[in-house]
Design a protein around this motif. Structure first.
Motif, PDB file in Angstrom:
ATOM      1  N   VAL A   1       0.840  -1.204   0.000  1.00  0.00           N
ATOM      2  CA  VAL A   1       0.000   0.000   0.000  1.00  0.00           C
ATOM      3  C   VAL A   1       0.871   1.249   0.000  1.00  0.00           C
ATOM      4  O   VAL A   1       0.582   2.235  -0.696  1.00  0.00           O
ATOM      5  N   VAL A   2       1.959   1.232   0.757  1.00  0.00           N
ATOM      6  CA  VAL A   2       2.879   2.368   0.748  1.00  0.00           C
ATOM      7  C   VAL A   2       3.424   2.595  -0.663  1.00  0.00           C
ATOM      8  O   VAL A   2       3.507   3.738  -1.149  1.00  0.00           O
ATOM      9  N   ASP A   3       3.767   1.524  -1.352  1.00  0.00           N
ATOM     10  CA  ASP A   3       4.273   1.649  -2.723  1.00  0.00           C
ATOM     11  C   ASP A   3       3.210   2.226  -3.657  1.00  0.00           C
ATOM     12  O   ASP A   3       3.515   3.043  -4.551  1.00  0.00           O
TER      13      ASP A   3
ATOM     14  N   SER B   1       5.805   5.569   4.857  1.00  0.00           N
ATOM     15  CA  SER B   1       6.656   6.031   3.759  1.00  0.00           C
ATOM     16  C   SER B   1       7.953   6.638   4.257  1.00  0.00           C
ATOM     17  O   SER B   1       8.827   6.976   3.445  1.00  0.00           O
ATOM     18  N   ALA B   2       8.133   6.766   5.594  1.00  0.00           N
ATOM     19  CA  ALA B   2       9.406   7.224   6.145  1.00  0.00           C
ATOM     20  C   ALA B   2      10.371   6.068   6.366  1.00  0.00           C
ATOM     21  O   ALA B   2      11.528   6.290   6.733  1.00  0.00           O
ATOM     22  N   GLY B   3       9.888   4.831   6.180  1.00  0.00           N
ATOM     23  CA  GLY B   3      10.762   3.680   6.318  1.00  0.00           C
ATOM     24  C   GLY B   3      10.559   2.848   7.574  1.00  0.00           C
ATOM     25  O   GLY B   3      11.244   1.835   7.761  1.00  0.00           O
ATOM     26  N   GLN B   4       9.624   3.238   8.433  1.00  0.00           N
ATOM     27  CA  GLN B   4       9.358   2.434   9.627  1.00  0.00           C
ATOM     28  C   GLN B   4       8.483   1.236   9.275  1.00  0.00           C
ATOM     29  O   GLN B   4       7.539   1.341   8.479  1.00  0.00           O
ATOM     30  N   SER B   5       8.803   0.081   9.844  1.00  0.00           N
ATOM     31  CA  SER B   5       7.971  -1.102   9.659  1.00  0.00           C
ATOM     32  C   SER B   5       8.098  -1.980  10.888  1.00  0.00           C
ATOM     33  O   SER B   5       9.137  -1.986  11.570  1.00  0.00           O
ATOM     34  N   ALA B   6       7.019  -2.728  11.177  1.00  0.00           N
ATOM     35  CA  ALA B   6       7.022  -3.619  12.336  1.00  0.00           C
ATOM     36  C   ALA B   6       5.846  -4.573  12.211  1.00  0.00           C
ATOM     37  O   ALA B   6       4.863  -4.282  11.519  1.00  0.00           O
TER      38      ALA B   6
END
Length: 458
Positions: A9-11, A154-159
């Motif tokens: 979804v971010v992409d 979209s800042a690069g955080q993921s978990a």
């Protein structure tokens, strides 16, 4: 799979609007319920739902959308709808930005037996409850919930995280008298239906033919199920950064607003909590102390309320939090001295802990449960509600007779204020809240005064 969906979804947002800031949460909840009445199981229901929530900020405007359609067309439609909604929203001058890439602590491992529990496993707990009630009419449910959540922005955080919870909430009835027992646990194997059936039946038998007492202020012993309501009100209306920012909360940081015997912590990494180690904004969580030996120490913040308060998010953002604020989900009320109580969360010790408190009461009431509670004044957290499922008169440390239900009108912080907490129970119980996807841990409390303003009939 959930994390891959969030990243996809971010992409899609990046492709459609390169300047947009986006955050995505993908939740999969498998909730199963075995319900019984008249001492027979009459319903087994289960649902598995995956939902995708998208919040984005573009051209100074913020919008959010959600979908349960997770194929390529469904995700693309979610992005298109949310971008279109953002164009119609007013400027968001208080947008706090996205959570930067940050390490997230691994949560305790999930008990797979609980996560994969079938109707037979829940039915076994129900059977044990019904049998232990000794012929009394019974009703209630046993539930198991498996929860998977993933986050990406979209800042690069993921978990990503998983949790599982089992719960039992049931009554036994003799005539018009009800007795209740409820518990939550991260391990279904630790849920002993017989213990809870015996407990509920004993309360029901002890509640037959209640007598009416006049309203007034009484010393009380609150069982953990009743204390849970106090914790819920404190978290939703007190230690909530949005409420504090808007001056709707009683909380004054650094002030001894509670009895020094009490501490209140929120710990998503507690093995008994079953929580995720990050919130819906991707902010990592940690153990946080809200009440430190009676002193109001901090409040819960999401990114928006934290920015307005000039501080950092505590990792308590929830869906829709812009409307109602940040709320702790893994509260544990402790006795300040020594960090307890931390004893077993189920079993006979919980009853003996209540009995120890009752033994010290000269004249007062033992209250099993509170319900239909509503806030009358958020600034002082004055709450009105009713007792239910058992109230008993205590004289010289002995339960002497059941009494009819009361209506009460009471400031919760005042009831827990300096000098107002006479004793804290030696054991904590985990009580399910919020559709059984979380639990608060609470001991019984002996309180100096509770304001009963009328009988249940008026």
């Amino acid at each position: 799979m959930s994390l891959e969906t969030a990243a996809a979804v971010v992409d899609l947002v990046r492709a459609a609007s390169p300047d947009a800031e986006a955050e995505v949460v993908v939740d999969t909840v498998e909730h199963a319920l075995t319900r019984f009445a008249n001492s027979f199981i009459h319903q087994n229901v289960a649902e598995a739902t995956t939902s995708v929530r998208l919040r984005l900020h573009v051209d100074g405007r913020t919008a959010a959308g959600s979908s349960t359609v997770t194929d390529a067309d469904g995700l693309r439609g979610l992005v298109d709808r949310t971008l279109a909604a953002a164009a119609l929203c007013p400027p968001d001058l208080q947008w706090p930005g996205l959570t930067a890439p940050s390490p997230v602590t691994d949560a305790p491992s999930v008990d797979e037996e609980t996560a994969a529990a079938d109707p037979a496993a829940r039915a076994a707990r129900v059977r044990a409850f019904v049998t232990a009630a000794g012929g009394l009419e019974t009703a209630g449910y046993c539930s198991t919930t498996s929860f998977t959540t993933a986050f990406a922005n979209s800042a690069g955080q993921s978990a990503a995280a998983r949790s599982a919870l089992a719960a039992l909430d049931a009554i036994a009835r003799q005539g018009l008298a009800d007795g209740v027992s409820r518990i939550a646990t991260t391990r279904l194997s630790e849920l002993d239906g017989a213990v809870h059936g015996e407990r509920a039946a004993a309360k029901a038998r002890a509640s037959v033919d209640p007598q009416e007492l006049p309203p007034g202020r009484y010393e009380v012993v609150m069982e953990p199920s009743a204390v849970m309501d106090l914790l819920a009100m404190l978290s939703f209306n007190g230690f909530n950064g949005k409420a504090v920012n808007e001056r709707r909360s009683f909380v004054e940081l650094g002030v001894a607003q509670f009895d020094p015997s009490l501490s209140l912590v929120d710990d998503p990494l507690d093995p008994a909590a079953g929580g995720a180690a990050f919130d819906v904004e991707g902010t990592p969580k940690r153990r946080l102390t809200f009440i430190d030996a009676g002193v109001s120490a901090t409040v819960a913040h999401d990114r928006r309320s934290a920015a307005l308060a000039g501080t950092a998010s505590t990792g308590h953002a929830l869906p829709g939090g812009a409307a109602y604020g940040a709320i702790p989900l893994n509260l544990h009320l402790l006795a300040a001295a020594g960090g307890g109580p931390v004893g077993e969360v189920d079993g006979p010790a919980a009853d003996s802990a209540v009995a120890d408190l009752v033994a010290k009461v000269g004249r007062g009431l033992l209250v099993s449960d509170l319900w239909y509670t509503r806030v009358l004044d958020p600034r002082t957290l004055v709450v009105t509600g009713l007792t239910r499922n058992g109230v008993w008169l205590v004289e010289d440390g002995v339960i002497t007779r059941p009494v009819q239900n009361f209506r009460f009108t009471q400031s919760y912080p005042q009831a827990l204020g300096p000098g107002a907490v006479l004793a804290v129970g030696a054991q904590a119980a985990s009580i399910p809240i919020g559709w059984n996807v979380m639990a608060y841990r609470a001991p019984a409390l002996r309180l100096a005064s509770w304001n009963f303003t009328g009988n249940a009939s008026g």
